[in-house]
Design an enzyme around this catalytic site. Structure first.
Site, mmCIF file in Angstrom:
data_model
loop_
_atom_site.group_PDB
_atom_site.id
_atom_site.type_symbol
_atom_site.label_atom_id
_atom_site.label_comp_id
_atom_site.label_asym_id
_atom_site.label_seq_id
_atom_site.Cartn_x
_atom_site.Cartn_y
_atom_site.Cartn_z
ATOM 1 C CB SER A 13 1.189 8.151 -36.340
ATOM 2 O OG SER A 13 1.743 8.961 -37.318
ATOM 3 C CD GLU A 19 -3.836 14.555 -36.150
ATOM 4 O OE1 GLU A 19 -2.799 13.943 -35.636
ATOM 5 O OE2 GLU A 19 -4.864 13.341 -36.230
ATOM 6 C CG HIS A 39 0.440 13.242 -35.038
ATOM 7 N ND1 HIS A 39 -0.511 12.770 -35.946
ATOM 8 C CD2 HIS A 39 1.667 12.177 -35.158
ATOM 9 C CE1 HIS A 39 0.040 11.544 -36.419
ATOM 10 N NE2 HIS A 39 1.212 11.284 -35.859
#
Length: 425
Positions: free
Chosen positions: A121, A241, A335
């Protein structure tokens, strides 16, 4: 107001080693995510003990300054600096940690010439910035960018996106550095806009920018020109995600959301993501935002690196959703999910207040990911133990599908990524 946990007097790192000996093990250095505004290396999810023990590697996790303290830009701060720039303080923190690893890896049972840098991320965004930064040259020998883009903003964009509004909220107008330093740290970190991350949101918070020193040009441009730190690279994304961040949508609310987000381009975006192609409007928006923010950025970065270096480039799509869910819940490859398996951090996953018990598929995908990441750190290659991971070729977009069992693919989301490339060159 958000309760702020932690302290920005935070420049520490954690090391897990199977032995303080001269075994010269591969070293895996991890940069945590959290929108460059939240998170810390003390998160149970990033406990390196299981990974270090299972793969006989050294694992390092690190902290870096977050939010405005990590990324604020201002001309008066730049004027104070010996190199005439401000911001990117967090990136310098990460470089300092990598330099520490170079200096101390050998006495911690590690090999300073086999350092894998990986981040997820915002940590992936920062990892990509380090791939492009000449100040990080020689501090790592391979890197993995997990769900993050490689496009640093301009100074003006960072100011427009968040820095100017944050500075206005401090009330500091004149002699800005001195004024800011007179404010308590607890007050500074609680100011809005705080850049708190929403995985599905399209707005930009805090993060690195092109300053001409730490970041001479965007890493995407540097990779295309071969002006980056040329090492074996992996770029990856997860299949869904933004699944945890998108609420249920009706067709009308989906259309309204796209129109509000994309203005004059909304009709083109709706044509590229028709609701009829997905199980429901929510799934269409999950696909749209996942492609735009993550999947297509991985392709863009892999293509750029493929042009600019001879060292191998690889790509993955993490599609595993075989974990055990509660009744009425749909499992998705959301995610950050892959981190649970890389770190085998079962204790960080609570289900109904009880520690999650991994099923057979969970254990299998964890073993696959741990071995691949450790192999990549050791040799710069990922294939082995039944995992066939092709080298990336831009024209065919070769990638591995990380699932049980793993597979390979080409031309991932080609039509959608071609669309975004045409809309956002």
């Amino acid at each position: 107001t958000t309760d702020i946990l932690g302290d920005e007097d935070c420049l520490t790192l954690n090391v897990w080693s199977p032995g303080l000996d001269d075994s010269a093990r591969p070293v895996l250095v991890f940069i945590h995510g959290g929108g460059n505004s939240t998170g810390g290396s003390d998160d149970e999810l990033y406990d390196g003990a299981a990974l270090a023990a299972a793969q006989d590697v050294v694992v390092v996790t690190l902290n870096y300054r977050l939010g405005a303290l990590g990324f604020l830009v201002h001309p008066e701060l730049a004027a104070e600096s010996s190199d005439g720039v401000s911001g990117n303080y967090a990136i310098r923190d990460q470089i300092a940690a990598l330099e520490w690893v170079q200096a101390h890896a050998a006495r911690l049972g590690g090999d300073p010439q086999r350092v894998l840098l990986f981040g997820e991320s915002a940590g992936a965004v920062d990892t990509c910035t380090l791939i492009g930064s000449p100040l990080a040259a020689g501090t790592f020998q391979r890197a993995i960018v997990q769900s993050g883009a490689c496009t640093e903003r301009s100074l003006q964009q960072l100011k427009d996106d968040i820095a100017d509004a944050w500075l206005a909220s401090t009330g500091c107008v004149d002699a800005v550095p001195g004024c800011l330093r007179a404010l308590p740290a607890e007050q500074l970190v609680a100011l809005a806009p705080d850049g708190y991350p929403n995985v599905a949101a399209l707005a930009q918070g805090w993060g690195p920018h092109v300053d001409g020193v730490v970041v001479p040009q965007s890493t995407l441009a540097a990779m295309q020109a071969g002006a980056h730190n040329r090492v074996p690279l992996i770029f990856g994304s997860n299949a869904e995600e933004t699944a945890k961040s998108v609420p249920p949508l009706t067709e009308a609310s989906y259309t309204a959301l796209v129109e509000a987000s994309f203005g004059p381009f909304a009709a083109q975006v709706l044509a590229a993501y028709p609701v009829a192609d997905y199980v429901d409007p929510r799934a269409a928006y999950v696909a749209l935002t996942s492609d735009l923010k993550f999947v297509c950025n991985a392709r863009r970065a892999a293509r750029a690196a493929d042009v600019g270096q001879t060292e191998p480039v690889r790509r993955y799509q993490f599609a595993y959703n075989g974990y055990t869910t509660g009744p009425g819940m749909t499992a998705t490859a959301f995610h950050g999910l892959e981190l649970i398996y890389i770190f085998a951090a079962w204790g960080a996953v609570l289900s109904g207040g009880v520690e999650y018990q991994p099923n057979a598929d969970d254990l299998a995908i964890s073993a696959t990911l741990q071995a691949a990441w450790a192999r990549f750190a050791a040799t710069g290659d990922t294939s082995g133990d039944g995992l066939d991971w092709p080298v990336y070729v831009g024209a065919t977009d070769d990638h591995v599908v990380l699932d049980t069992p793993p597979g390979t693919g080409q031309l991932l989301r080609k039509a959608q990524c071609d669309f975004w490339d045409s809309l956002l060159p």
